[in-house]
Write an enzyme that holds these catalytic residues in place. Sequence first.
Site, PDB file in Angstrom:
ATOM      1  N   GLY A 255     103.700 -13.671 -41.862  1.00 10.62           N
ATOM      2  CA  GLY A 255     102.489 -12.915 -41.540  1.00 10.62           C
ATOM      3  C   GLY A 255     101.800 -13.348 -40.265  1.00 10.62           C
ATOM      4  N   PRO A 298     108.175 -16.738 -40.783  1.00  5.25           N
ATOM      5  CA  PRO A 298     107.705 -15.826 -39.736  1.00  5.25           C
ATOM      6  C   PRO A 298     108.768 -14.781 -39.397  1.00  5.25           C
ATOM      7  CG  PRO A 298     108.399 -17.914 -38.775  1.00  5.25           C
ATOM      8  CD  PRO A 298     108.509 -18.069 -40.272  1.00  5.25           C
ATOM      9  N   ARG A 300     107.647 -11.178 -37.612  1.00 11.44           N
ATOM     10  CA  ARG A 300     107.053 -10.511 -36.455  1.00 11.44           C
ATOM     11  C   ARG A 300     106.817 -11.453 -35.271  1.00 11.44           C
ATOM     12  NH1 ARG A 300     103.561  -6.201 -37.156  1.00 11.44           N
ATOM     13  NH2 ARG A 300     103.405  -6.883 -39.321  1.00 11.44           N
ATOM     14  N   CYS A 372     108.888  16.778 -34.682  1.00 17.56           N
ATOM     15  CA  CYS A 372     108.128  17.950 -35.128  1.00 17.56           C
ATOM     16  C   CYS A 372     107.027  17.511 -36.078  1.00 17.56           C
ATOM     17  CB  CYS A 372     109.057  18.930 -35.816  1.00 17.56           C
ATOM     18  SG  CYS A 372     110.316  19.480 -34.692  1.00 17.56           S
ATOM     19  N   GLU A 373     106.024  16.843 -35.513  1.00 17.79           N
ATOM     20  CA  GLU A 373     104.999  16.224 -36.343  1.00 17.79           C
ATOM     21  C   GLU A 373     103.865  15.833 -35.396  1.00 17.79           C
ATOM     22  OE1 GLU A 373     105.478  14.892 -39.771  1.00 17.79           O
ATOM     23  OE2 GLU A 373     103.409  14.188 -39.618  1.00 17.79           O
ATOM     24  N   TYR A 402     109.776  -4.532 -36.907  1.00 22.07           N
ATOM     25  CA  TYR A 402     109.472  -3.340 -37.710  1.00 22.07           C
ATOM     26  C   TYR A 402     109.549  -2.045 -36.903  1.00 22.07           C
ATOM     27  CZ  TYR A 402     108.014  -7.209 -40.578  1.00 22.07           C
ATOM     28  OH  TYR A 402     108.011  -8.394 -41.258  1.00 22.07           O
TER      29      TYR A 402
HETATM   30  C1  LIG Z   1     107.395  -9.342 -44.605  1.00 27.40           C
HETATM   31  C2  LIG Z   1     107.524 -10.688 -45.139  1.00 27.40           C
HETATM   32  C3  LIG Z   1     107.581 -11.787 -44.274  1.00 27.40           C
HETATM   33  C4  LIG Z   1     107.467 -11.654 -42.782  1.00 27.40           C
HETATM   34  O1  LIG Z   1     106.236 -11.149 -42.393  1.00 27.40           O
HETATM   35  P1  LIG Z   1     105.840 -11.148 -40.829  1.00 27.40           P
HETATM   36  O2  LIG Z   1     104.521 -10.461 -40.824  1.00 27.40           O
HETATM   37  O3  LIG Z   1     106.882 -10.362 -40.126  1.00 27.40           O
HETATM   38  O4  LIG Z   1     105.790 -12.567 -40.388  1.00 27.40           O
HETATM   39  C5  LIG Z   1     107.758 -13.039 -44.820  1.00 27.40           C
HETATM   40  N1  LIG Z   1     107.873 -13.210 -46.157  1.00 27.40           N
HETATM   41  C6  LIG Z   1     107.811 -12.165 -47.015  1.00 27.40           C
HETATM   42  C7  LIG Z   1     107.946 -12.426 -48.458  1.00 27.40           C
HETATM   43  C8  LIG Z   1     107.629 -10.881 -46.546  1.00 27.40           C
HETATM   44  O5  LIG Z   1     107.564  -9.868 -47.404  1.00 27.40           O
END
Ligand SMILES: *Cc1c(COP(=O)(O)O)cnc(C)c1O
Length: 447
Positions: A255, A298, A300, A372-373, A402
């Site tokens: 996250g 991690p 993202r 088309c949106e 993503y």
């Molecule tokens: C999505 C997810 C992550 C990665 O999240 P990021 O925001 O990309 O760092 C890590 N662990 C779990 C369990 C997830 O569902």
Amino acid sequence: MREPSDPNDLVTHLWSSTARKSDGVLEVGGVALSDLVAEHGSPAYVLDEADFRARARAFRDAFVDYDVFYAGKAFLSIAAARWIAEEGLGLDVCSGGELSVAERAGFPMARVELHGNNKTVGELERAVRLGVGRVVVDSFDEIERLAAVVAREGRPARVMVRVTAGVEAHTHEYIATAHEDQKFGFSITSGDALEAVRRVLDAPGLELLGPHSHIGSQIFDSAGFEVAAKRVLALHARVATELGATMPQMDLGGGFGIAYTTQDDPAEPARLAAEMSAIVAHECRALGIAEPHLSIEPGRAIAGPAMCTIYEVGTVKAVRLDGGAVRTYVSVDGGMSDNIRTALYDADYSCTLASRVSDAPPVLARVVGKHCEAGDIVVKDEFLPGDVAPGDLLAVPGTGAYCRSMASNYNHALRPPVIAVRDGVARVVVRRETEDDLLATDVGGLE
Ligand SMILES: *Cc1c(COP(=O)(O)O)cnc(C)c1O
């Protein structure tokens, strides 16, 4: 949004580390993106290998006593999995498909972790057979299912228990009393988490590592992790006193946020590592328990900034808004099929003219796709040179996470290639889809 003094300038911290402009032409990894498009077409995802590796390394080095698993759902390919392996990280997969990429890449299975709230028996069997490092269980049904698989296969599995800590984090806000009305994990407060731990301990062949907590995405500081860690460590203490067992590990999930626009200011991995370690050490002292071995995931923050998407402009339209202002709609040759995040999450992106210098005064533009949106928006608002025209190339930074992994064939769009660039060389790591690829699954079925 503030009008930039020069819309030709790159806002460097939104781009991968090797991105620069030379006479208005964007270069990444020493490759001019105009040349890249001339050879490979557009749209294309451009992956800065050095940047991707450096971000993976930065997490590994900052979280030095932790196991760091790259969350493959952000972006996964054979090449990316190899780089993650070479940089010494583990890999988190959440489906048979992602597991097959790990296998194909020759990823060391002991460093693979399997997630998911509804893994099939087939996925569990394959994971156990391959000897993945750990399986994160998410329901009582699954604990039973995995115990049966392990018994049948005659091979043990190391297990983490996904828990909900009642914390939801998003950017700089977090909710410490988040409702638990969602599909993931076992609630700590309801007692389900303790019960899940008990069942794992009781199942022969399941080796309990500890709890797993993932609180959200695009998190900029450690406040949300602090609340979650305290609640999860309280579970460690309860397991010790009530079940007489020690949970040697704890996973704090992923996250970690990135900067999509100049509004975003995420903390560096080193600062987060120092803060999270201090929180855990302090809390363990207070509870009188041993510090568990920690891991994070991690996704993202490693892949996101390492990629940009290059598009070609097809049409430019000035649309008069209520009140008389004009918004310039710039249509590019991709859209929600290669980046769903704007439509799905109302995400913000930025972009730059990537093929030439312009001295035209900036206009407020919206970059839209070809689907088309009406919600097919790539960049909601950006100042672009007022002479932006068909044939120009536009590049959007921060599309590594993503975007390709959530890409679709909506409108029978062909998903763009991922082209890795490094030291002046461009290599296709995921090729562009063809109409034959699209039609391969359409078997007609008329007879
Ligand atoms: C999505 C997810 C992550 C990665 O999240 P990021 O925001 O990309 O760092 C890590 N662990 C779990 C369990 C997830 O569902």
